[in-house]
Design an enzyme around this catalytic site. Sequence first.
Site, PDB file in Angstrom:
ATOM      1  N   HIS A 121      45.616  49.411  40.002  1.00 45.03           N
ATOM      2  CA  HIS A 121      45.285  48.160  39.308  1.00 45.03           C
ATOM      3  C   HIS A 121      45.864  48.168  37.898  1.00 45.03           C
ATOM      4  O   HIS A 121      46.248  49.210  37.377  1.00 45.03           O
ATOM      5  CB  HIS A 121      43.757  48.005  39.193  1.00 45.03           C
ATOM      6  CG  HIS A 121      43.078  47.727  40.486  1.00 45.03           C
ATOM      7  ND1 HIS A 121      42.638  46.471  40.840  1.00 45.03           N
ATOM      8  CD2 HIS A 121      42.770  48.542  41.524  1.00 45.03           C
ATOM      9  CE1 HIS A 121      42.090  46.527  42.051  1.00 45.03           C
ATOM     10  NE2 HIS A 121      42.155  47.762  42.477  1.00 45.03           N
ATOM     11  N   GLU A 199      43.463  52.001  36.384  1.00 45.71           N
ATOM     12  CA  GLU A 199      43.766  50.764  35.652  1.00 45.71           C
ATOM     13  C   GLU A 199      44.856  51.198  34.678  1.00 45.71           C
ATOM     14  O   GLU A 199      44.592  51.883  33.697  1.00 45.71           O
ATOM     15  CB  GLU A 199      42.541  50.241  34.892  1.00 45.71           C
ATOM     16  CG  GLU A 199      41.393  49.764  35.767  1.00 45.71           C
ATOM     17  CD  GLU A 199      41.597  48.366  36.362  1.00 45.71           C
ATOM     18  OE1 GLU A 199      42.658  47.746  36.127  1.00 45.71           O
ATOM     19  OE2 GLU A 199      40.683  47.903  37.064  1.00 45.71           O
TER      20      GLU A 199
HETATM   21 ZN   LIG Z   1      42.654  44.711  39.510  1.00 42.99          ZN
END
Ligand SMILES: [Zn+2]
Length: 235
Positions: A121, A199
């Site tokens: 992500h 992330e």
């Molecule tokens: Zn995401």
Amino acid sequence: MIAGALVAFAAALPLAGTTVHVDAGHNGANAAHPSQINRRVPAGTGGYRKACDTAGAQTDDGGLTEARLNLDIARRTARRLRRLGARVVMTRTGNDGVGPCVNERAAIGNRAHADLALSIHADGGPPGGRGFHVIAPTSRRTVRPKIVAPSLRFARRLRARLDAAGLRRCTYIGSGSGLVQRSDLGGLNLSRVPKAFVELANRRNPADARLLGRMRERDRIAMALARAVTRTLAR
Ligand SMILES: [Zn+2]
């Protein structure tokens, strides 16, 4: 000499015999299908439910969506892992679909009996914040508490390799540790195999967005992710 040849083979293909699930977060058509994406699905023990998925971090830079970026990094990572001998199972290889939902994403890694699962992500944090963070499960709400410790070890290796690649740690989550544990992510709670999320940067921050736009940086990130997998799995 056979023993020498085997050693050379193992060194060349350190991931031979392993399976890795690479999960590119979200999907390109999620935003256009809110009723499918917002429906609630099982997301952990104790009847915990959550939306199927989200559209991903929205930014105003127009072209590059989080879903597309995640897929690009996932492909680059998968390529490297295959070269190292791993069997790679991808959640998706295109960017035109909807979902799958978070419970199905976990099921894909479970069905593949993956040795490790990695969900990719790129965050949409406060515009003034920068940096990457890694997310590991907690024992709360996980269907298989046994995966918490190996997932955390994998998460620490991901952090170490992203540190080594020169990425900054997140300034707005995790108090500078670059690592948090969460019990609200169905993709982690429902995993029966060791799993972590990354992330990679904050797409709402202009400097981070520029970094993610550079192909060389994406390759550097993919190399770091593949190295973390190798450090975790190679015998
Ligand atoms: Zn995401």
